[in-house]
Design a protein around this motif. Structure first.
Motif, PDB file in Angstrom:
ATOM      1  N   GLN A  83     -12.840  -1.762  -1.091  1.00 14.06           N
ATOM      2  CA  GLN A  83     -12.334  -0.561  -0.443  1.00 14.06           C
ATOM      3  C   GLN A  83     -10.812  -0.610  -0.446  1.00 14.06           C
ATOM      4  O   GLN A  83     -10.209  -1.619  -0.059  1.00 14.06           O
ATOM      5  CB  GLN A  83     -12.874  -0.462   0.982  1.00 14.06           C
ATOM      6  N   LEU A  84     -10.191   0.473  -0.874  1.00 13.89           N
ATOM      7  CA  LEU A  84      -8.741   0.540  -0.934  1.00 13.89           C
ATOM      8  C   LEU A  84      -8.171   0.711   0.469  1.00 13.89           C
ATOM      9  O   LEU A  84      -8.652   1.542   1.251  1.00 13.89           O
ATOM     10  CB  LEU A  84      -8.298   1.711  -1.817  1.00 13.89           C
ATOM     11  N   THR A  85      -7.115  -0.065   0.760  1.00 13.06           N
ATOM     12  CA  THR A  85      -6.494   0.054   2.074  1.00 13.06           C
ATOM     13  C   THR A  85      -5.016   0.392   1.989  1.00 13.06           C
ATOM     14  O   THR A  85      -4.464   0.971   2.917  1.00 13.06           O
ATOM     15  CB  THR A  85      -6.656  -1.259   2.862  1.00 13.06           C
ATOM     16  N   GLN A  86      -4.372   0.011   0.927  1.00 12.89           N
ATOM     17  CA  GLN A  86      -2.942   0.317   0.771  1.00 12.89           C
ATOM     18  C   GLN A  86      -2.697   0.777  -0.666  1.00 12.89           C
ATOM     19  O   GLN A  86      -3.102   0.084  -1.612  1.00 12.89           O
ATOM     20  CB  GLN A  86      -2.081  -0.904   1.077  1.00 12.89           C
ATOM     21  N   THR A 138       8.090   7.569 -10.215  1.00 12.14           N
ATOM     22  CA  THR A 138       9.128   6.928 -11.041  1.00 12.14           C
ATOM     23  C   THR A 138       8.786   5.478 -11.373  1.00 12.14           C
ATOM     24  O   THR A 138       9.474   4.869 -12.190  1.00 12.14           O
ATOM     25  CB  THR A 138      10.463   6.979 -10.302  1.00 12.14           C
ATOM     26  N   TRP A 139       7.751   4.941 -10.702  1.00 12.70           N
ATOM     27  CA  TRP A 139       7.397   3.544 -10.965  1.00 12.70           C
ATOM     28  C   TRP A 139       6.522   3.457 -12.193  1.00 12.70           C
ATOM     29  O   TRP A 139       5.644   4.302 -12.416  1.00 12.70           O
ATOM     30  CB  TRP A 139       6.651   2.939  -9.778  1.00 12.70           C
ATOM     31  N   LYS A 140       6.711   2.384 -12.931  1.00  9.13           N
ATOM     32  CA  LYS A 140       5.833   2.122 -14.069  1.00  9.13           C
ATOM     33  C   LYS A 140       4.514   1.542 -13.602  1.00  9.13           C
ATOM     34  O   LYS A 140       3.441   1.858 -14.144  1.00  9.13           O
ATOM     35  CB  LYS A 140       6.526   1.181 -15.048  1.00  9.13           C
ATOM     36  N   LEU A 141       4.590   0.677 -12.596  1.00  9.18           N
ATOM     37  CA  LEU A 141       3.394   0.038 -12.036  1.00  9.18           C
ATOM     38  C   LEU A 141       3.232   0.458 -10.575  1.00  9.18           C
ATOM     39  O   LEU A 141       4.223   0.676  -9.860  1.00  9.18           O
ATOM     40  CB  LEU A 141       3.482  -1.488 -12.125  1.00  9.18           C
ATOM     41  N   SER A 142       2.002   0.536 -10.146  1.00  8.82           N
ATOM     42  CA  SER A 142       1.676   0.814  -8.744  1.00  8.82           C
ATOM     43  C   SER A 142       0.889  -0.366  -8.190  1.00  8.82           C
ATOM     44  O   SER A 142       0.261  -1.130  -8.930  1.00  8.82           O
ATOM     45  CB  SER A 142       0.859   2.112  -8.613  1.00  8.82           C
ATOM     46  N   TYR A 143       0.939  -0.476  -6.875  1.00  9.30           N
ATOM     47  CA  TYR A 143       0.346  -1.646  -6.239  1.00  9.30           C
ATOM     48  C   TYR A 143      -0.660  -1.173  -5.177  1.00  9.30           C
ATOM     49  O   TYR A 143      -0.376  -0.283  -4.371  1.00  9.30           O
ATOM     50  CB  TYR A 143       1.431  -2.520  -5.610  1.00  9.30           C
ATOM     51  N   LEU A 144      -1.813  -1.815  -5.200  1.00 12.06           N
ATOM     52  CA  LEU A 144      -2.890  -1.444  -4.276  1.00 12.06           C
ATOM     53  C   LEU A 144      -3.456  -2.714  -3.665  1.00 12.06           C
ATOM     54  O   LEU A 144      -3.311  -3.817  -4.221  1.00 12.06           O
ATOM     55  CB  LEU A 144      -4.017  -0.690  -5.007  1.00 12.06           C
ATOM     56  N   THR A 145      -4.148  -2.526  -2.519  1.00  9.14           N
ATOM     57  CA  THR A 145      -4.862  -3.639  -1.872  1.00  9.14           C
ATOM     58  C   THR A 145      -6.349  -3.288  -1.830  1.00  9.14           C
ATOM     59  O   THR A 145      -6.720  -2.210  -1.356  1.00  9.14           O
ATOM     60  CB  THR A 145      -4.357  -3.891  -0.443  1.00  9.14           C
ATOM     61  N   GLN A 156      -4.661  -8.321  -4.075  1.00  7.20           N
ATOM     62  CA  GLN A 156      -3.663  -7.373  -4.525  1.00  7.20           C
ATOM     63  C   GLN A 156      -3.996  -6.908  -5.942  1.00  7.20           C
ATOM     64  O   GLN A 156      -4.409  -7.702  -6.793  1.00  7.20           O
ATOM     65  CB  GLN A 156      -2.259  -8.004  -4.511  1.00  7.20           C
ATOM     66  N   LEU A 157      -3.820  -5.598  -6.177  1.00 11.98           N
ATOM     67  CA  LEU A 157      -4.079  -5.015  -7.483  1.00 11.98           C
ATOM     68  C   LEU A 157      -2.779  -4.461  -8.055  1.00 11.98           C
ATOM     69  O   LEU A 157      -1.938  -3.914  -7.305  1.00 11.98           O
ATOM     70  CB  LEU A 157      -5.107  -3.891  -7.386  1.00 11.98           C
ATOM     71  N   THR A 158      -2.648  -4.586  -9.363  1.00  7.56           N
ATOM     72  CA  THR A 158      -1.526  -3.985 -10.078  1.00  7.56           C
ATOM     73  C   THR A 158      -2.093  -3.077 -11.159  1.00  7.56           C
ATOM     74  O   THR A 158      -2.932  -3.521 -11.968  1.00  7.56           O
ATOM     75  CB  THR A 158      -0.630  -5.058 -10.716  1.00  7.56           C
ATOM     76  N   ALA A 159      -1.690  -1.813 -11.152  1.00  4.03           N
ATOM     77  CA  ALA A 159      -2.184  -0.854 -12.133  1.00  4.03           C
ATOM     78  C   ALA A 159      -1.042   0.040 -12.588  1.00  4.03           C
ATOM     79  O   ALA A 159      -0.064   0.259 -11.849  1.00  4.03           O
ATOM     80  CB  ALA A 159      -3.309  -0.017 -11.540  1.00  4.03           C
ATOM     81  N   SER A 160      -1.160   0.538 -13.763  1.00  6.17           N
ATOM     82  CA  SER A 160      -0.126   1.447 -14.260  1.00  6.17           C
ATOM     83  C   SER A 160      -0.182   2.752 -13.464  1.00  6.17           C
ATOM     84  O   SER A 160      -1.259   3.230 -13.095  1.00  6.17           O
ATOM     85  CB  SER A 160      -0.325   1.712 -15.748  1.00  6.17           C
ATOM     86  N   THR A 161       0.995   3.300 -13.199  1.00  2.50           N
ATOM     87  CA  THR A 161       1.059   4.537 -12.430  1.00  2.50           C
ATOM     88  C   THR A 161       0.378   5.673 -13.178  1.00  2.50           C
ATOM     89  O   THR A 161      -0.253   6.548 -12.578  1.00  2.50           O
ATOM     90  CB  THR A 161       2.513   4.884 -12.130  1.00  2.50           C
ATOM     91  N   SER A 190      -2.975 -11.955  -8.143  1.00  3.22           N
ATOM     92  CA  SER A 190      -3.310 -10.534  -8.122  1.00  3.22           C
ATOM     93  C   SER A 190      -4.242 -10.259  -9.295  1.00  3.22           C
ATOM     94  O   SER A 190      -4.633 -11.184 -10.027  1.00  3.22           O
ATOM     95  CB  SER A 190      -2.036  -9.668  -8.219  1.00  3.22           C
ATOM     96  N   MET A 191      -4.592  -8.979  -9.437  1.00  2.52           N
ATOM     97  CA  MET A 191      -5.432  -8.575 -10.560  1.00  2.52           C
ATOM     98  C   MET A 191      -4.750  -7.427 -11.292  1.00  2.52           C
ATOM     99  O   MET A 191      -4.280  -6.463 -10.653  1.00  2.52           O
ATOM    100  CB  MET A 191      -6.823  -8.142 -10.077  1.00  2.52           C
ATOM    101  N   ARG A 192      -4.733  -7.507 -12.613  1.00  2.14           N
ATOM    102  CA  ARG A 192      -4.245  -6.416 -13.455  1.00  2.14           C
ATOM    103  C   ARG A 192      -5.421  -5.497 -13.736  1.00  2.14           C
ATOM    104  O   ARG A 192      -6.438  -5.928 -14.285  1.00  2.14           O
ATOM    105  CB  ARG A 192      -3.652  -6.955 -14.745  1.00  2.14           C
ATOM    106  N   VAL A 193      -5.299  -4.266 -13.313  1.00  2.00           N
ATOM    107  CA  VAL A 193      -6.402  -3.319 -13.363  1.00  2.00           C
ATOM    108  C   VAL A 193      -6.185  -2.353 -14.514  1.00  2.00           C
ATOM    109  O   VAL A 193      -5.084  -1.801 -14.687  1.00  2.00           O
ATOM    110  CB  VAL A 193      -6.527  -2.548 -12.038  1.00  2.00           C
ATOM    111  N   THR A 194      -7.258  -2.127 -15.282  1.00  2.00           N
ATOM    112  CA  THR A 194      -7.194  -1.163 -16.383  1.00  2.00           C
ATOM    113  C   THR A 194      -8.153   0.007 -16.170  1.00  2.00           C
ATOM    114  O   THR A 194      -8.080   0.994 -16.899  1.00  2.00           O
ATOM    115  CB  THR A 194      -7.537  -1.853 -17.718  1.00  2.00           C
ATOM    116  N   GLU A 195      -9.058  -0.106 -15.165  1.00  2.00           N
ATOM    117  CA  GLU A 195     -10.001   0.984 -14.936  1.00  2.00           C
ATOM    118  C   GLU A 195     -10.387   0.996 -13.461  1.00  2.00           C
ATOM    119  O   GLU A 195     -10.632  -0.064 -12.857  1.00  2.00           O
ATOM    120  CB  GLU A 195     -11.250   0.826 -15.804  1.00  2.00           C
TER     121      GLU A 195
END
Length: 430
Positions: free
Chosen positions: A53-56, A62-69, A80-85, A117-122
């Motif tokens: 479940q996403l919390t943050q 303007t960011w290339k990458l976005s960050y999610l929890t 922590q998740l890292t995904a392209s904006t 963290s995890m690099r997310v593609t989908e």
């Protein structure tokens, strides 16, 4: 399954590497070597599908990458998740906090910072239909274990001393339960625990509050309340961890989630399901006005029953007093005395009659004896001759001449006495 299998592989690899590369006080590892070793182990996990479940969500155009929890739905665990904006902006439905998602990514360990963290593609939203199917599978599983069986349901106390309430802070559900319960029974006491009622924090916070209230000996019943919501909002109340905690509680638990079309699993596991928080307050706390009315009714019935009993007993006493034996108690004694007198007179009469009859019989017998006895015979001129033996024994009646030879001393009895004589001679009969 991939997540679990990957974790096991990491553990096994870690143990193997640790054994192969000894680390001792004399030859310790450098931090860089440690981080590089961890990065190597993490890289071996490969690409994984992970649900949570996403919390943050930190995203700017303007960011290339976005960050999610991404948080676990039942435990206080997050990653922590890292995904392209561009990936996030291309989503059919924009992401928001609390969304239930499945992500595809690769675990990554940054050796320089020592962070994971995890690099997310989908990223995929978990559909409502799929969520409902999972809920039904869990419902069937818990039902097969007997958690829904009526025999394990604990009865609610008639008048609880303290009611435990688990709900959102300042929520309408909290206000409804408190106001309705206090209007019904002003003296009721509440132990309120405010928790998240949706999102990733809901299950661990509700479980912790439940365990705290269950351990409090003053709390007699616990209400878990929320004022309805969407299927996704109510997902925490269908999570397995919460159901296990409710089933293990020794205090009765009331589910007051207030969602009629698709009731959460908590409604089945709880000891009582209330349709709404207001209904829960009514089911848990009795209405003092109604109770007073019941007391008045019971008191009136008791008074009527007592008056009826007194009236019946009074009628019985009056009926008894109207009877002659109680009106004049000496009447019975007098009647019995008269009966005794009559019986005594009858006995005396019968005894006198019997004596007279027996006396007459005795006189008759005496007359017969007198007529047949020797005295009457002697009175007619007859005599009885007895010989007096020389040995002075009893005299014998002479019936033969042989008993009185000449010279024998004789006694001759006549009617008025006896004559002493001597035998001169005897003459045989012709």
């Amino acid at each position: 399954m991939q997540k679990g299998a990957g974790t096991g592989s990491v553990t096994q690899t870690t143990q193997t590497s640790t054994r192969s590369a000894a680390s001792t006080p004399e030859s310790p590892w450098a931090v860089s070597k440690l981080n590089q070793s961890v990065k190597g182990w993490v890289d071996k996990l490969g690409w994984l599908w992970v649900e949570g479940q996403l919390t943050q969500i930190n995203m700017k155009p303007t960011w290339k990458l976005s960050y999610l929890t991404l948080r676990d739905t039942q435990e206080e665990v997050s990653v922590q998740l890292t995904a392209s904006t561009s990936l996030l902006r291309s989503m059919p439905t924009p992401l928001k906090d609390g969304d239930r998602v499945v992500i595809y990514g690769k675990p990554d360990f940054y050796a320089g910072r020592g962070s994971f963290s995890m690099r997310v593609t989908e990223i995929r939203h978990v559909g409502e239909g799929e969520l409902l199917a999972r809920i039904e599978r869990l419902r069937a599983q818990l039902a097969s274990e007997g958690l829904f069986h009526p025999d394990r349901k604990k009865p609610l106390p008639y008048l609880p001393r303290t009611v435990g309430l688990i709900t959102g802070k300042g929520s309408a559900a909290e206000r409804d339960v408190l106001s309705v319960a206090q209007n019904r029974w002003p003296a009721v006491s509440f132990a309120v625990r405010n928790t998240a009622v949706q999102g990733a924090n809901a299950v661990p916070e509700v479980v912790a509050a439940l365990r705290e209230l269950d351990a409090d000996p003053r709390v007699d019943v616990i209400i878990i309340a929320r004022g309805g919501g969407s299927v996704e909002d109510l997902l925490p109340f269908s999570e397995e961890a919460l159901q296990r905690a409710v089933a293990a509680a020794s205090t009765p638990v009331v589910s007051a989630i207030g969602h009629e079309p698709d009731n959460p699993v908590l409604d089945n596991v709880a000891d009582l399901r209330a349709a709404t928080p207001t209904d829960a307050a009514k089911r848990v706390v009795p209405d003092v006005t109604q109770e007073y009315a019941l007391l008045d009714e019971a008191r009136a019935r008791m008074n009527a029953a007592l008056r009826g009993w007194v009236q019946r007993e009074r009628s019985t006493v009056q009926a008894l007093r109207s009877r002659p034996v109680l009106a004049n108690p000496l009447t019975s004694i007098r009647q019995r005395r008269e009966e005794v007198d009559r019986a005594r007179s009858l006995i005396r009469r019968d005894v006198g009659y019997l004596l007279d009859r027996e006396q007459a019989a005795v006189r008759a017998l005496r007359a017969q004896v007198s007529a047949l006895g020797p005295a009457a015979t002697l009175a007619r001129g007859y005599a009885v001759v007895q010989v007096l033996p020389r040995d002075h024994s009893e005299p014998e009646v002479v019936t033969s001449i042989e008993q009185a030879p000449p010279g024998s001393q004789l006694r001759i009895r006549v009617g008025d006495g006896s004559i002493t004589a001597a035998s001169i001679g005897t003459t045989p009969a012709d």
